[in-house]
Design a protein around this motif. Sequence first.
Motif, PDB file in Angstrom:
ATOM      1  N   ARG A   1      -3.014  10.486 -11.228  1.00 56.73           N
ATOM      2  CA  ARG A   1      -2.934  10.514  -9.755  1.00 56.73           C
ATOM      3  C   ARG A   1      -4.009   9.617  -9.146  1.00 56.73           C
ATOM      4  NH1 ARG A   1      -0.181  10.492  -5.443  1.00 56.73           N
ATOM      5  NH2 ARG A   1      -0.979  11.689  -3.720  1.00 56.73           N
TER       6      ARG A   1
ATOM      7  N   GLU B   1      -2.911   6.051  -9.632  1.00 58.20           N
ATOM      8  CA  GLU B   1      -1.828   5.717  -8.695  1.00 58.20           C
ATOM      9  C   GLU B   1      -2.376   5.501  -7.289  1.00 58.20           C
ATOM     10  OE1 GLU B   1       0.703   9.108  -9.162  1.00 58.20           O
ATOM     11  OE2 GLU B   1       1.613   8.345 -11.010  1.00 58.20           O
ATOM     12  N   LEU B   2      -3.235   6.405  -6.851  1.00 59.40           N
ATOM     13  CA  LEU B   2      -3.807   6.283  -5.514  1.00 59.40           C
ATOM     14  C   LEU B   2      -4.678   5.040  -5.394  1.00 59.40           C
ATOM     15  CD1 LEU B   2      -4.749  10.025  -4.926  1.00 59.40           C
ATOM     16  CD2 LEU B   2      -3.022   8.710  -3.652  1.00 59.40           C
ATOM     17  N   SER B   3      -5.425   4.735  -6.446  1.00 58.38           N
ATOM     18  CA  SER B   3      -6.342   3.594  -6.407  1.00 58.38           C
ATOM     19  C   SER B   3      -5.615   2.269  -6.360  1.00 58.38           C
ATOM     20  CB  SER B   3      -7.277   3.645  -7.622  1.00 58.38           C
ATOM     21  OG  SER B   3      -8.099   4.794  -7.535  1.00 58.38           O
ATOM     22  N   ARG B   4      -4.359   2.253  -6.726  1.00 65.25           N
ATOM     23  CA  ARG B   4      -3.566   1.018  -6.650  1.00 65.25           C
ATOM     24  C   ARG B   4      -3.077   0.748  -5.229  1.00 65.25           C
ATOM     25  NH1 ARG B   4      -0.725   3.553 -11.147  1.00 65.25           N
ATOM     26  NH2 ARG B   4      -1.895   3.013 -13.004  1.00 65.25           N
ATOM     27  N   THR B   5      -3.252   1.720  -4.334  1.00 67.81           N
ATOM     28  CA  THR B   5      -2.732   1.612  -2.974  1.00 67.81           C
ATOM     29  C   THR B   5      -3.883   1.682  -1.978  1.00 67.81           C
ATOM     30  OG1 THR B   5      -0.725   2.741  -3.696  1.00 67.81           O
ATOM     31  CG2 THR B   5      -1.109   2.607  -1.326  1.00 67.81           C
TER      32      THR B   5
ATOM     33  N   GLY C   1      -5.817   2.284   1.485  1.00 70.74           N
ATOM     34  CA  GLY C   1      -5.683   3.303   2.523  1.00 70.74           C
ATOM     35  C   GLY C   1      -5.514   4.717   1.996  1.00 70.74           C
ATOM     36  N   THR C   2      -5.741   4.919   0.703  1.00 66.93           N
ATOM     37  CA  THR C   2      -5.559   6.259   0.115  1.00 66.93           C
ATOM     38  C   THR C   2      -6.895   6.931  -0.194  1.00 66.93           C
ATOM     39  OG1 THR C   2      -5.421   5.324  -2.119  1.00 66.93           O
ATOM     40  CG2 THR C   2      -3.334   5.628  -0.917  1.00 66.93           C
ATOM     41  N   GLU C   3      -7.941   6.456   0.441  1.00 64.71           N
ATOM     42  CA  GLU C   3      -9.278   6.981   0.146  1.00 64.71           C
ATOM     43  C   GLU C   3      -9.380   8.479   0.389  1.00 64.71           C
ATOM     44  OE1 GLU C   3      -9.476   2.673   0.678  1.00 64.71           O
ATOM     45  OE2 GLU C   3      -8.682   4.237   1.983  1.00 64.71           O
TER      46      GLU C   3
ATOM     47  N   SER D   1      -7.067  10.736   0.128  1.00 65.41           N
ATOM     48  CA  SER D   1      -6.379  11.440  -0.963  1.00 65.41           C
ATOM     49  C   SER D   1      -7.199  11.396  -2.240  1.00 65.41           C
ATOM     50  CB  SER D   1      -5.002  10.819  -1.208  1.00 65.41           C
ATOM     51  OG  SER D   1      -4.183  10.990  -0.075  1.00 65.41           O
ATOM     52  N   ARG D   2      -7.827  10.261  -2.519  1.00 63.76           N
ATOM     53  CA  ARG D   2      -8.696  10.159  -3.702  1.00 63.76           C
ATOM     54  C   ARG D   2      -9.873  11.114  -3.576  1.00 63.76           C
ATOM     55  NH1 ARG D   2      -9.464   3.719  -4.002  1.00 63.76           N
ATOM     56  NH2 ARG D   2      -7.747   3.420  -2.555  1.00 63.76           N
TER      57      ARG D   2
END
Length: 139
Positions: free
Chosen positions: A83, A86-90, A92-94, A96-97
């Motif tokens: 997860r 996956e988040l780190s590849r996108t 604006g997901t800071e 969620s990370r």
Amino acid sequence: MSEVPLPSLEVDVPPEGLSIGETARATGLSVDTLRYYERAGLLLDPAPRDGGGRRRYGSADLAWIAGLVMLRETGMGIGDVRRMAELSRTAGTEASRLAVLEQHRERVLADLARTRAHLAALDAKISSYRHAVAEKENA
């Protein structure tokens, strides 16, 4: 966002990168584990290949792997590591990370509390046996 700090490895990475064997030695992982991590989607990106099709790992790859090792050594499960990747590849997901890491931190703190309690019980047992041994030696 500024660059996220990752654990570093003390290894010089040549411009062409490290082979999978060199990367395994640098990270303490086996070649099979590195291949598994790539197949399982745990690496940030698949390892680039040279002209002969062999994996080559650069500094950014090693930094990611070092972070992955740290997370695994603190007990983070494969699903949560996937997860994070996956988040780190996108972009604006800071947030969620951050949530994944904060939840993991809570698990680590609970594990630490449990380990401290076990250590206290173990210390009490050791003390009891030391006392018993000392009494026998003094008798």
